[in-house]
Motif scaffolding. Structure first.
Motif, mmCIF file in Angstrom:
data_model
loop_
_atom_site.group_PDB
_atom_site.id
_atom_site.type_symbol
_atom_site.label_atom_id
_atom_site.label_comp_id
_atom_site.label_asym_id
_atom_site.label_seq_id
_atom_site.Cartn_x
_atom_site.Cartn_y
_atom_site.Cartn_z
ATOM 1 N N SER A 187 0.816 -1.212 0.000
ATOM 2 C CA SER A 187 0.000 0.000 0.000
ATOM 3 C C SER A 187 0.850 1.261 0.000
ATOM 4 O O SER A 187 2.083 1.209 0.000
ATOM 5 C CB SER A 187 -0.910 0.004 1.232
ATOM 6 O OG SER A 187 -0.186 0.433 2.381
ATOM 7 N N GLY A 188 0.179 2.404 0.053
ATOM 8 C CA GLY A 188 0.854 3.687 0.172
ATOM 9 C C GLY A 188 0.702 4.306 1.546
ATOM 10 O O GLY A 188 0.981 5.498 1.723
ATOM 11 N N TYR A 189 0.251 3.517 2.508
ATOM 12 C CA TYR A 189 0.108 4.030 3.865
ATOM 13 C C TYR A 189 1.441 4.005 4.599
ATOM 14 O O TYR A 189 2.356 3.251 4.242
ATOM 15 C CB TYR A 189 -0.961 3.234 4.616
ATOM 16 C CG TYR A 189 -2.326 3.361 3.986
ATOM 17 C CD1 TYR A 189 -3.013 4.573 4.011
ATOM 18 C CD2 TYR A 189 -2.917 2.286 3.329
ATOM 19 C CE1 TYR A 189 -4.262 4.707 3.412
ATOM 20 C CE2 TYR A 189 -4.164 2.403 2.727
ATOM 21 C CZ TYR A 189 -4.834 3.617 2.767
ATOM 22 O OH TYR A 189 -6.059 3.738 2.170
ATOM 23 N N ASN A 190 1.527 4.790 5.675
ATOM 24 C CA ASN A 190 2.805 4.963 6.370
ATOM 25 C C ASN A 190 3.441 3.659 6.807
ATOM 26 O O ASN A 190 4.666 3.518 6.796
ATOM 27 C CB ASN A 190 2.616 5.872 7.593
ATOM 28 C CG ASN A 190 2.337 7.309 7.196
ATOM 29 O OD1 ASN A 190 2.770 7.759 6.147
ATOM 30 N ND2 ASN A 190 1.618 8.030 8.032
ATOM 31 N N TYR A 191 2.625 2.689 7.199
ATOM 32 C CA TYR A 191 3.199 1.431 7.669
ATOM 33 C C TYR A 191 3.951 0.689 6.566
ATOM 34 O O TYR A 191 4.810 -0.151 6.844
ATOM 35 C CB TYR A 191 2.124 0.522 8.276
ATOM 36 C CG TYR A 191 0.907 0.276 7.403
ATOM 37 C CD1 TYR A 191 0.967 -0.545 6.287
ATOM 38 C CD2 TYR A 191 -0.318 0.857 7.710
ATOM 39 C CE1 TYR A 191 -0.140 -0.772 5.487
ATOM 40 C CE2 TYR A 191 -1.440 0.631 6.923
ATOM 41 C CZ TYR A 191 -1.351 -0.184 5.813
ATOM 42 O OH TYR A 191 -2.462 -0.415 5.022
#
Length: 551
Positions: A489-493
Protein backbone atom coordinates in the motif's frame (compact mmCIF):
# COMPACT_ATOMS: atom_id res chain seq x y z
CA UNK A 1 13.18 34.55 -5.13
CA UNK A 2 15.73 35.44 -2.44
CA UNK A 3 14.80 32.28 -0.52
CA UNK A 4 15.22 30.18 -3.68
CA UNK A 5 18.58 31.79 -4.41
CA UNK A 6 19.74 31.07 -0.87
CA UNK A 7 18.69 27.46 -1.14
CA UNK A 8 20.48 27.07 -4.45
CA UNK A 9 23.63 28.64 -3.00
CA UNK A 10 23.47 26.36 0.04
CA UNK A 11 22.94 23.33 -2.19
CA UNK A 12 25.89 24.28 -4.38
CA UNK A 13 28.11 24.52 -1.31
CA UNK A 14 27.16 21.01 -0.18
CA UNK A 15 27.55 19.60 -3.66
CA UNK A 16 30.86 21.37 -4.08
CA UNK A 17 32.08 19.85 -0.83
CA UNK A 18 31.11 16.40 -2.07
CA UNK A 19 32.80 16.85 -5.41
CA UNK A 20 36.08 18.04 -3.90
CA UNK A 21 36.10 15.09 -1.52
CA UNK A 22 37.96 11.96 -2.48
CA UNK A 23 35.77 9.46 -4.32
CA UNK A 24 35.18 6.24 -2.38
CA UNK A 25 36.90 3.15 -3.69
CA UNK A 26 33.80 1.11 -2.90
CA UNK A 27 30.11 1.85 -2.46
CA UNK A 28 28.06 -0.76 -0.63
CA UNK A 29 24.28 -0.71 -0.62
CA UNK A 30 22.38 -2.80 1.93
CA UNK A 31 18.65 -3.06 1.32
CA UNK A 32 16.85 -4.81 4.16
CA UNK A 33 13.71 -6.43 2.78
CA UNK A 34 10.55 -5.40 4.70
CA UNK A 35 12.31 -3.22 7.30
CA UNK A 36 10.07 -0.68 9.01
CA UNK A 37 11.77 2.46 10.28
CA UNK A 38 10.36 1.92 13.76
CA UNK A 39 12.42 -1.27 14.16
CA UNK A 40 15.45 0.99 14.68
CA UNK A 41 13.65 2.52 17.66
CA UNK A 42 11.92 -0.57 19.03
CA UNK A 43 15.04 -2.71 19.07
CA UNK A 44 17.55 0.06 19.76
CA UNK A 45 18.46 -1.13 23.24
CA UNK A 46 18.95 -4.69 21.97
CA UNK A 47 21.40 -3.49 19.32
CA UNK A 48 23.83 -2.02 21.84
CA UNK A 49 26.49 0.30 20.41
CA UNK A 50 27.16 -1.73 17.28
CA UNK A 51 25.57 -2.45 13.90
CA UNK A 52 22.65 -0.15 13.19
CA UNK A 53 23.45 2.06 16.18
CA UNK A 54 27.07 2.43 15.03
CA UNK A 55 25.82 3.57 11.61
CA UNK A 56 23.33 5.99 13.18
CA UNK A 57 25.89 7.38 15.65
CA UNK A 58 28.59 7.98 13.05
CA UNK A 59 26.62 8.57 9.87
CA UNK A 60 23.63 10.45 8.49
CA UNK A 61 20.15 9.28 9.44
CA UNK A 62 16.93 10.31 7.69
CA UNK A 63 14.14 9.62 10.17
CA UNK A 64 11.28 10.71 7.92
CA UNK A 65 12.01 8.80 4.71
CA UNK A 66 9.18 7.33 2.65
CA UNK A 67 8.30 5.58 -0.57
CA UNK A 68 6.50 7.93 -2.91
CA UNK A 69 4.40 5.52 -4.97
CA UNK A 70 2.10 2.50 -4.92
CA UNK A 71 2.75 -0.51 -5.05
CA UNK A 72 5.36 -1.06 -2.34
CA UNK A 73 6.67 -4.44 -3.47
CA UNK A 74 10.18 -5.92 -3.44
CA UNK A 75 11.14 -5.65 -7.12
CA UNK A 76 9.63 -2.18 -7.37
CA UNK A 77 11.50 -0.96 -4.30
CA UNK A 78 14.87 -2.22 -5.43
CA UNK A 79 14.38 -0.74 -8.89
CA UNK A 80 13.35 2.63 -7.44
CA UNK A 81 16.27 2.85 -5.01
CA UNK A 82 18.89 2.30 -7.69
CA UNK A 83 17.29 4.12 -10.65
CA UNK A 84 16.21 7.13 -8.61
CA UNK A 85 12.74 7.14 -10.12
CA UNK A 86 9.32 5.53 -9.71
CA UNK A 87 7.48 2.76 -11.61
CA UNK A 88 5.91 5.28 -13.99
CA UNK A 89 9.39 5.66 -15.50
CA UNK A 90 11.49 2.59 -14.68
CA UNK A 91 8.71 0.17 -15.69
CA UNK A 92 8.89 -2.31 -12.81
CA UNK A 93 5.28 -2.33 -11.62
CA UNK A 94 5.34 -5.45 -9.44
CA UNK A 95 7.12 -8.69 -8.65
CA UNK A 96 4.69 -10.31 -11.07
CA UNK A 97 2.22 -8.54 -13.30
CA UNK A 98 -0.22 -9.18 -16.11
CA UNK A 99 1.36 -8.50 -19.48
CA UNK A 100 -1.49 -7.02 -21.52
CA UNK A 101 0.33 -7.68 -24.80
CA UNK A 102 1.36 -11.28 -24.17
CA UNK A 103 -1.93 -11.91 -22.31
CA UNK A 104 -0.28 -13.70 -19.42
CA UNK A 105 1.21 -13.13 -16.00
CA UNK A 106 4.98 -12.64 -16.04
CA UNK A 107 7.70 -12.61 -13.37
CA UNK A 108 9.86 -9.53 -13.27
CA UNK A 109 13.28 -11.07 -14.03
CA UNK A 110 12.34 -14.25 -15.91
CA UNK A 111 14.13 -14.58 -19.23
CA UNK A 112 14.09 -17.81 -21.24
CA UNK A 113 16.97 -16.54 -23.39
CA UNK A 114 19.45 -17.41 -20.66
CA UNK A 115 20.49 -20.44 -18.63
CA UNK A 116 21.39 -21.17 -15.03
CA UNK A 117 25.06 -20.99 -14.14
CA UNK A 118 25.96 -22.83 -10.96
CA UNK A 119 23.28 -25.54 -10.86
CA UNK A 120 21.12 -27.69 -13.14
CA UNK A 121 17.82 -26.06 -12.12
CA UNK A 122 15.98 -23.26 -13.93
CA UNK A 123 16.66 -20.73 -11.16
CA UNK A 124 19.16 -18.85 -13.30
CA UNK A 125 17.01 -18.18 -16.37
CA UNK A 126 16.92 -14.48 -15.48
CA UNK A 127 17.94 -11.02 -16.66
CA UNK A 128 17.17 -7.31 -15.99
CA UNK A 129 15.55 -6.86 -19.42
CA UNK A 130 12.24 -5.48 -18.08
CA UNK A 131 13.98 -2.63 -16.23
CA UNK A 132 13.64 0.33 -18.61
CA UNK A 133 15.81 2.85 -16.75
CA UNK A 134 19.52 2.73 -16.01
CA UNK A 135 20.77 2.33 -12.44
CA UNK A 136 23.44 4.30 -10.62
CA UNK A 137 25.65 1.22 -11.06
CA UNK A 138 25.11 1.36 -14.83
CA UNK A 139 26.18 5.00 -14.82
CA UNK A 140 29.28 4.13 -12.82
CA UNK A 141 30.20 1.58 -15.48
CA UNK A 142 29.63 4.10 -18.26
CA UNK A 143 31.63 6.84 -16.56
CA UNK A 144 34.58 4.53 -15.89
CA UNK A 145 34.56 3.13 -19.44
CA UNK A 146 33.36 -0.19 -17.98
CA UNK A 147 36.25 -0.41 -15.54
CA UNK A 148 35.64 -1.10 -11.87
CA UNK A 149 33.36 -3.90 -10.70
CA UNK A 150 29.61 -3.94 -10.07
CA UNK A 151 28.19 -6.98 -8.27
CA UNK A 152 24.77 -7.75 -6.82
CA UNK A 153 23.96 -10.41 -4.21
CA UNK A 154 20.77 -11.51 -2.47
CA UNK A 155 18.82 -14.63 -1.61
CA UNK A 156 16.10 -13.38 -3.99
CA UNK A 157 17.00 -13.22 -7.68
CA UNK A 158 15.13 -9.96 -8.33
CA UNK A 159 16.85 -8.30 -5.37
CA UNK A 160 20.29 -9.13 -6.77
CA UNK A 161 19.59 -8.44 -10.44
CA UNK A 162 17.69 -5.14 -10.49
CA UNK A 163 20.04 -3.10 -8.23
CA UNK A 164 23.14 -4.16 -10.16
CA UNK A 165 21.54 -2.98 -13.38
CA UNK A 166 22.14 -3.96 -16.98
CA UNK A 167 25.92 -3.75 -17.18
CA UNK A 168 26.88 -5.49 -13.93
CA UNK A 169 29.83 -7.83 -13.90
CA UNK A 170 27.68 -10.42 -12.17
CA UNK A 171 24.75 -10.92 -9.78
CA UNK A 172 24.31 -13.89 -7.44
CA UNK A 173 21.24 -15.37 -5.78
CA UNK A 174 20.52 -18.48 -3.74
CA UNK A 175 19.26 -21.68 -5.30
CA UNK A 176 17.76 -23.59 -2.36
CA UNK A 177 15.95 -26.92 -2.46
CA UNK A 178 18.45 -29.74 -2.75
CA UNK A 179 21.09 -27.49 -4.33
CA UNK A 180 22.16 -24.91 -1.74
CA UNK A 181 24.35 -22.94 -4.17
CA UNK A 182 24.89 -19.33 -5.06
CA UNK A 183 24.01 -19.18 -8.74
CA UNK A 184 23.83 -16.69 -11.57
CA UNK A 185 22.62 -16.37 -15.16
CA UNK A 186 24.36 -16.81 -18.49
CA UNK A 187 23.31 -13.17 -19.04
CA UNK A 188 26.45 -12.36 -17.04
CA UNK A 189 28.85 -15.25 -17.59
CA UNK A 190 29.17 -18.76 -19.00
CA UNK A 191 30.60 -20.19 -15.79
CA UNK A 192 31.02 -19.26 -12.17
CA UNK A 193 34.34 -17.83 -11.08
CA UNK A 194 36.51 -20.61 -9.69
CA UNK A 195 36.42 -19.18 -6.21
CA UNK A 196 32.56 -19.23 -6.19
CA UNK A 197 32.44 -22.85 -7.32
CA UNK A 198 34.86 -23.76 -4.55
CA UNK A 199 32.93 -21.68 -2.03
CA UNK A 200 29.66 -23.42 -2.94
CA UNK A 201 31.28 -26.77 -2.24
CA UNK A 202 32.94 -25.88 1.05
CA UNK A 203 30.03 -23.74 2.29
CA UNK A 204 27.70 -26.76 2.34
CA UNK A 205 29.20 -27.69 5.69
CA UNK A 206 28.09 -24.35 7.14
CA UNK A 207 24.62 -24.59 5.60
CA UNK A 208 24.17 -28.07 7.01
CA UNK A 209 25.23 -26.81 10.43
CA UNK A 210 22.60 -24.09 10.30
CA UNK A 211 19.92 -26.66 9.54
CA UNK A 212 21.20 -29.22 12.02
CA UNK A 213 20.57 -26.94 15.01
CA UNK A 214 17.28 -25.46 16.23
CA UNK A 215 16.52 -21.78 15.66
CA UNK A 216 16.62 -20.43 19.20
CA UNK A 217 16.55 -16.80 20.25
CA UNK A 218 19.91 -15.03 20.29
CA UNK A 219 19.10 -13.49 23.68
CA UNK A 220 16.86 -14.67 26.51
CA UNK A 221 13.36 -14.83 25.05
CA UNK A 222 11.94 -13.33 28.24
CA UNK A 223 13.86 -10.15 27.42
CA UNK A 224 12.09 -9.79 24.07
CA UNK A 225 9.59 -7.40 25.63
CA UNK A 226 9.14 -5.45 22.40
CA UNK A 227 7.17 -8.37 20.95
CA UNK A 228 3.88 -10.11 21.72
CA UNK A 229 3.82 -13.52 23.37
CA UNK A 230 5.49 -16.33 21.47
CA UNK A 231 2.47 -18.61 21.21
CA UNK A 232 -0.35 -16.79 19.44
CA UNK A 233 -2.83 -17.42 16.65
CA UNK A 234 -1.63 -14.62 14.35
CA UNK A 235 1.53 -16.32 13.15
CA UNK A 236 2.17 -18.99 10.55
CA UNK A 237 3.93 -22.29 11.12
CA UNK A 238 6.37 -24.35 9.13
CA UNK A 239 5.05 -27.56 7.57
CA UNK A 240 5.29 -30.27 10.22
CA UNK A 241 5.22 -27.77 13.06
CA UNK A 242 2.23 -27.56 15.39
CA UNK A 243 2.88 -24.19 17.03
CA UNK A 244 4.71 -21.01 15.95
CA UNK A 245 7.01 -21.02 18.96
CA UNK A 246 10.71 -21.21 19.78
CA UNK A 247 12.76 -23.28 19.37
CA UNK A 248 12.12 -24.12 15.71
CA UNK A 249 13.58 -27.56 15.05
CA UNK A 250 15.15 -26.96 11.64
CA UNK A 251 16.63 -30.45 11.34
CA UNK A 252 13.17 -32.00 11.61
CA UNK A 253 11.55 -29.34 9.42
CA UNK A 254 14.11 -29.34 6.60
CA UNK A 255 12.65 -32.13 4.47
CA UNK A 256 9.06 -30.81 4.47
CA UNK A 257 10.07 -27.18 3.98
CA UNK A 258 12.17 -27.17 0.84
CA UNK A 259 15.53 -28.40 2.05
CA UNK A 260 18.04 -25.57 1.87
CA UNK A 261 15.17 -23.19 1.02
CA UNK A 262 14.17 -23.39 4.68
CA UNK A 263 17.09 -21.07 5.39
CA UNK A 264 15.19 -18.26 3.66
CA UNK A 265 12.75 -18.06 6.56
CA UNK A 266 15.42 -17.97 9.25
CA UNK A 267 18.00 -15.33 10.27
CA UNK A 268 20.73 -17.70 9.12
CA UNK A 269 19.90 -16.87 5.52
CA UNK A 270 20.93 -13.29 6.27
CA UNK A 271 24.14 -14.45 7.94
CA UNK A 272 24.79 -16.61 4.89
CA UNK A 273 24.26 -13.62 2.56
CA UNK A 274 26.61 -11.27 4.35
CA UNK A 275 29.13 -14.08 4.72
CA UNK A 276 29.12 -14.54 0.96
CA UNK A 277 29.32 -10.76 0.50
CA UNK A 278 32.56 -10.77 2.50
CA UNK A 279 33.93 -13.44 0.19
CA UNK A 280 33.00 -11.28 -2.80
CA UNK A 281 34.86 -8.31 -1.33
CA UNK A 282 37.92 -10.46 -0.70
CA UNK A 283 38.08 -12.54 -3.87
CA UNK A 284 37.07 -9.78 -6.27
CA UNK A 285 39.37 -7.33 -4.46
CA UNK A 286 36.65 -4.72 -4.25
CA UNK A 287 37.86 -1.30 -3.20
CA UNK A 288 41.46 -2.09 -4.15
CA UNK A 289 41.61 -0.45 -7.58
CA UNK A 290 43.63 2.79 -7.48
CA UNK A 291 41.84 4.36 -10.43
CA UNK A 292 38.25 3.15 -10.31
CA UNK A 293 35.40 2.72 -7.85
CA UNK A 294 33.54 -0.56 -7.29
CA UNK A 295 29.91 -1.10 -6.32
CA UNK A 296 28.43 -3.94 -4.25
CA UNK A 297 24.63 -4.12 -4.00
CA UNK A 298 23.48 -6.40 -1.16
CA UNK A 299 19.89 -7.24 -0.31
CA UNK A 300 18.90 -8.91 2.95
CA UNK A 301 15.94 -11.04 1.87
CA UNK A 302 15.15 -13.28 4.83
CA UNK A 303 13.66 -10.55 6.98
CA UNK A 304 10.85 -10.42 4.41
CA UNK A 305 10.13 -14.16 4.52
CA UNK A 306 10.13 -14.04 8.34
CA UNK A 307 7.94 -10.94 8.42
CA UNK A 308 5.34 -12.42 6.07
CA UNK A 309 5.03 -15.56 8.19
CA UNK A 310 5.21 -14.11 11.69
CA UNK A 311 4.36 -10.40 11.44
CA UNK A 312 5.95 -7.21 12.75
CA UNK A 313 5.21 -7.88 16.43
CA UNK A 314 6.58 -11.42 16.61
CA UNK A 315 9.53 -12.65 18.60
CA UNK A 316 10.83 -14.21 15.38
CA UNK A 317 11.03 -10.78 13.77
CA UNK A 318 12.72 -9.28 16.81
CA UNK A 319 15.25 -12.09 16.90
CA UNK A 320 15.93 -11.73 13.17
CA UNK A 321 16.83 -8.05 13.60
CA UNK A 322 18.97 -8.64 16.68
CA UNK A 323 20.94 -11.23 14.73
CA UNK A 324 21.05 -9.05 11.61
CA UNK A 325 22.45 -6.23 13.70
CA UNK A 326 25.31 -8.50 14.75
CA UNK A 327 25.88 -9.59 11.15
CA UNK A 328 25.98 -6.00 9.88
CA UNK A 329 28.41 -5.02 12.62
CA UNK A 330 30.63 -7.93 11.63
CA UNK A 331 30.41 -6.89 7.97
CA UNK A 332 31.38 -3.29 8.79
CA UNK A 333 34.36 -4.53 10.77
CA UNK A 334 35.37 -6.63 7.77
CA UNK A 335 35.12 -3.63 5.42
CA UNK A 336 37.21 -1.52 7.80
CA UNK A 337 39.89 -4.19 7.82
CA UNK A 338 39.81 -5.24 4.17
CA UNK A 339 38.97 -1.99 2.37
CA UNK A 340 39.78 0.68 4.96
CA UNK A 341 37.25 2.82 6.82
CA UNK A 342 38.16 5.89 4.76
CA UNK A 343 37.78 4.13 1.42
CA UNK A 344 34.12 3.11 1.29
CA UNK A 345 30.61 4.52 1.61
CA UNK A 346 27.77 2.35 2.83
CA UNK A 347 24.07 3.07 2.80
CA UNK A 348 21.24 1.12 4.42
CA UNK A 349 17.58 1.30 3.48
CA UNK A 350 14.59 -0.97 2.81
CA UNK A 351 12.55 -1.88 -0.25
CA UNK A 352 9.27 -1.40 1.69
CA UNK A 353 7.95 -1.84 5.21
CA UNK A 354 4.92 -3.89 6.32
CA UNK A 355 1.48 -3.67 7.92
CA UNK A 356 0.71 -5.17 11.31
CA UNK A 357 -1.32 -8.39 10.99
CA UNK A 358 -4.91 -7.14 10.43
CA UNK A 359 -6.41 -9.75 12.74
CA UNK A 360 -4.09 -8.53 15.50
CA UNK A 361 -5.15 -4.93 14.85
CA UNK A 362 -8.84 -5.78 14.82
CA UNK A 363 -8.56 -7.78 18.02
CA UNK A 364 -7.18 -4.60 19.57
CA UNK A 365 -10.03 -2.43 18.18
CA UNK A 366 -7.90 -0.89 15.42
CA UNK A 367 -9.42 -0.90 11.90
CA UNK A 368 -8.21 -3.50 9.44
CA UNK A 369 -9.57 -6.23 7.23
CA UNK A 370 -9.23 -8.73 4.41
CA UNK A 371 -10.21 -8.38 0.77
CA UNK A 372 -11.38 -11.33 -1.33
CA UNK A 373 -10.30 -11.03 -4.95
CA UNK A 374 -12.54 -13.97 -5.86
CA UNK A 375 -15.69 -12.38 -4.45
CA UNK A 376 -14.70 -9.02 -5.92
CA UNK A 377 -14.48 -10.45 -9.44
CA UNK A 378 -17.72 -12.37 -9.05
CA UNK A 379 -19.56 -9.23 -8.04
CA UNK A 380 -17.90 -7.13 -10.74
CA UNK A 381 -18.81 -9.63 -13.47
CA UNK A 382 -22.40 -9.59 -12.26
CA UNK A 383 -22.34 -5.82 -12.70
CA UNK A 384 -20.90 -5.91 -16.24
CA UNK A 385 -23.41 -8.60 -17.23
CA UNK A 386 -26.29 -6.48 -16.02
CA UNK A 387 -25.05 -3.22 -17.52
CA UNK A 388 -23.30 -4.40 -20.69
CA UNK A 389 -24.61 -7.97 -21.14
CA UNK A 390 -21.06 -9.29 -20.99
CA UNK A 391 -18.87 -11.10 -18.48
CA UNK A 392 -15.80 -10.76 -20.70
CA UNK A 393 -15.01 -7.11 -20.01
CA UNK A 394 -12.56 -7.88 -17.18
CA UNK A 395 -9.48 -9.46 -18.70
CA UNK A 396 -7.40 -9.60 -15.53
CA UNK A 397 -7.34 -8.40 -11.94
CA UNK A 398 -3.98 -8.39 -10.13
CA UNK A 399 -1.89 -6.09 -7.93
CA UNK A 400 -5.03 -4.03 -7.25
CA UNK A 401 -5.32 -3.18 -10.95
CA UNK A 402 -8.11 -4.02 -13.38
CA UNK A 403 -7.13 -4.78 -16.96
CA UNK A 404 -10.08 -4.37 -19.32
CA UNK A 405 -10.66 -6.47 -22.42
CA UNK A 406 -10.18 -3.86 -25.12
CA UNK A 407 -11.18 -6.24 -27.92
CA UNK A 408 -14.48 -7.03 -26.18
CA UNK A 409 -15.14 -3.34 -25.57
CA UNK A 410 -14.56 -2.59 -29.27
CA UNK A 411 -16.69 -5.56 -30.29
CA UNK A 412 -19.60 -4.25 -28.22
CA UNK A 413 -19.12 -0.73 -29.58
CA UNK A 414 -18.49 0.72 -26.13
CA UNK A 415 -16.44 3.75 -25.15
CA UNK A 416 -13.55 2.62 -22.96
CA UNK A 417 -13.54 5.72 -20.77
CA UNK A 418 -17.25 5.35 -20.10
CA UNK A 419 -16.66 1.70 -19.14
CA UNK A 420 -13.82 2.71 -16.82
CA UNK A 421 -15.93 5.35 -15.11
CA UNK A 422 -18.98 3.12 -14.72
CA UNK A 423 -16.85 0.40 -13.13
CA UNK A 424 -15.22 2.94 -10.80
CA UNK A 425 -18.62 4.24 -9.73
CA UNK A 426 -19.68 0.66 -9.03
CA UNK A 427 -16.65 -0.64 -7.13
CA UNK A 428 -16.17 2.46 -4.97
CA UNK A 429 -19.28 1.25 -3.13
CA UNK A 430 -17.67 -2.12 -2.32
CA UNK A 431 -16.38 -2.90 1.15
CA UNK A 432 -12.71 -2.02 1.78
CA UNK A 433 -12.15 -0.12 -1.50
CA UNK A 434 -11.07 3.38 -0.52
CA UNK A 435 -10.10 4.96 -3.85
CA UNK A 436 -10.28 4.04 -7.53
CA UNK A 437 -8.94 5.96 -10.51
CA UNK A 438 -8.80 5.31 -14.25
CA UNK A 439 -5.71 5.20 -16.43
CA UNK A 440 -7.07 8.02 -18.56
CA UNK A 441 -7.49 10.22 -15.49
CA UNK A 442 -3.93 9.75 -14.23
CA UNK A 443 -2.62 10.42 -17.73
CA UNK A 444 -4.42 13.76 -17.94
CA UNK A 445 -4.12 15.17 -14.44
CA UNK A 446 -1.36 15.85 -11.93
CA UNK A 447 -2.32 14.74 -8.43
CA UNK A 448 -0.65 15.97 -5.26
CA UNK A 449 -2.59 14.18 -2.52
CA UNK A 450 -2.12 10.54 -1.50
CA UNK A 451 -3.20 7.91 -2.27
CA UNK A 452 -4.10 9.02 -5.82
CA UNK A 453 -0.75 10.80 -6.24
CA UNK A 454 1.02 7.59 -5.17
CA UNK A 455 -1.04 5.51 -7.58
CA UNK A 456 -0.04 7.96 -10.30
CA UNK A 457 3.66 7.56 -9.53
CA UNK A 458 3.21 3.79 -9.71
CA UNK A 459 1.31 3.89 -13.01
CA UNK A 460 3.25 2.98 -16.14
CA UNK A 461 1.34 3.74 -19.33
CA UNK A 462 2.71 0.77 -21.27
CA UNK A 463 2.35 -1.83 -18.52
CA UNK A 464 -0.25 -0.86 -15.94
CA UNK A 465 -3.96 -1.63 -15.92
CA UNK A 466 -6.98 0.48 -16.83
CA UNK A 467 -8.25 1.02 -13.29
CA UNK A 468 -6.11 1.38 -10.17
CA UNK A 469 -7.41 0.65 -6.66
CA UNK A 470 -6.39 1.56 -3.14
CA UNK A 471 -7.78 -0.37 -0.18
CA UNK A 472 -8.67 1.14 3.15
CA UNK A 473 -5.81 1.18 5.70
CA UNK A 474 -4.66 -2.19 7.07
CA UNK A 475 -6.70 -4.15 4.51
CA UNK A 476 -4.85 -6.93 2.71
CA UNK A 477 -5.65 -9.95 0.55
CA UNK A 478 -7.60 -12.74 2.23
CA UNK A 479 -4.74 -15.05 1.26
CA UNK A 480 -3.34 -14.03 4.66
CA UNK A 481 -6.62 -14.20 6.58
CA UNK A 482 -5.49 -17.06 8.81
CA UNK A 483 -1.94 -15.96 9.63
CA UNK A 484 0.80 -13.59 8.57
CA UNK A 485 0.82 -10.27 6.77
CA UNK A 486 2.00 -8.43 3.67
CA UNK A 487 2.72 -5.02 2.11
CA UNK A 488 2.04 -3.04 -1.04
CA UNK A 489 0.00 0.00 0.00
CA UNK A 490 0.85 3.69 0.17
CA UNK A 491 0.11 4.03 3.86
CA UNK A 492 2.81 4.96 6.37
CA UNK A 493 3.20 1.43 7.67
CA UNK A 494 4.36 0.34 4.18
CA UNK A 495 6.20 3.50 3.07
CA UNK A 496 8.18 4.61 6.14
CA UNK A 497 11.64 3.09 5.94
CA UNK A 498 15.17 3.99 7.13
CA UNK A 499 17.74 5.78 5.00
CA UNK A 500 21.20 5.68 6.58
CA UNK A 501 24.52 6.79 5.09
CA UNK A 502 27.88 5.87 6.63
CA UNK A 503 31.54 5.89 5.74
CA UNK A 504 34.15 8.10 4.12
CA UNK A 505 33.29 11.83 4.16
CA UNK A 506 29.73 11.13 5.32
CA UNK A 507 28.43 13.63 7.85
CA UNK A 508 27.20 12.80 11.32
CA UNK A 509 23.67 13.77 12.25
CA UNK A 510 19.94 13.19 11.94
CA UNK A 511 17.36 14.82 9.73
CA UNK A 512 14.02 14.75 11.52
CA UNK A 513 11.70 17.43 10.19
CA UNK A 514 12.41 17.13 6.49
CA UNK A 515 10.51 14.44 4.60
CA UNK A 516 12.62 12.69 1.97
CA UNK A 517 11.85 10.13 -0.73
CA UNK A 518 13.50 6.85 -1.62
CA UNK A 519 14.26 8.18 -5.10
CA UNK A 520 16.77 10.63 -3.62
CA UNK A 521 19.28 7.89 -2.80
CA UNK A 522 20.47 7.32 -6.38
CA UNK A 523 21.27 10.96 -7.24
CA UNK A 524 23.05 11.29 -3.89
CA UNK A 525 25.21 8.27 -4.74
CA UNK A 526 25.88 9.75 -8.17
CA UNK A 527 27.14 12.90 -6.50
CA UNK A 528 29.34 10.93 -4.10
CA UNK A 529 30.80 8.97 -7.03
CA UNK A 530 31.03 12.13 -9.18
CA UNK A 531 29.19 10.55 -12.09
CA UNK A 532 26.19 11.38 -14.27
CA UNK A 533 22.83 10.54 -12.72
CA UNK A 534 20.95 7.48 -13.99
CA UNK A 535 18.95 8.39 -17.08
CA UNK A 536 15.58 8.81 -15.35
CA UNK A 537 16.87 9.69 -11.89
CA UNK A 538 15.55 12.38 -9.61
CA UNK A 539 17.87 15.38 -9.29
CA UNK A 540 16.97 15.96 -5.64
CA UNK A 541 20.13 15.18 -3.67
CA UNK A 542 20.18 14.46 0.08
CA UNK A 543 22.51 17.37 0.84
CA UNK A 544 22.59 16.54 4.57
CA UNK A 545 24.92 13.65 3.72
CA UNK A 546 27.58 16.22 2.78
CA UNK A 547 27.21 18.64 5.67
CA UNK A 548 30.10 18.42 8.09
CA UNK A 549 29.90 18.57 11.90
CA UNK A 550 26.15 19.10 12.04
CA UNK A 551 25.90 18.20 15.72
Amino acid sequence: MRKLASLLLLSSIFIGNAQTAKKPKLVVGIVVDQMRYDYLQRFKDKFGSKGFNEIIENGTTFENAHYNYIPTYTAVGHASIYTGTTPKDHGIIGNNWYDKYEKKSIYVVDDENFETVGSTTNEGKKSPKRLIASTVADQLKLTQNFNGKVIGVAVKDRSAILPAGHSADIAYWFDGGKVGNWVTSSYYTKELPNWVSLYNTTNKVQLDEYLASPWMTEKNINDYTESIKDHNHYEGVFKGEEKPIFPHDLATLKEKNGGYSLLKTTPFGNTMTLGFAKEIVKNEELGKNKNYSDFLAISISCTDYIGHKYGAMSKETEDAYIRLNNDIDDFISYLNKKVGKNNYVLFVTADHAVVQIPNYLMDNKIPGGYFSSKKFLEKLNEFTQEKYQSTNLIENYSNEQIFLNHDEIAKLGLNIEEVENSIINEIITYTHIYKAVSAHTVQRSEFTQAPISLLQEGYNQKRSGDILLAFEPAVISDHYIKTGTTHGSGYNYDTHIPILFYGANISKGKTVKKSVNITQIAPTLSNILQIQEANMSSHDILTEVFEQNKE
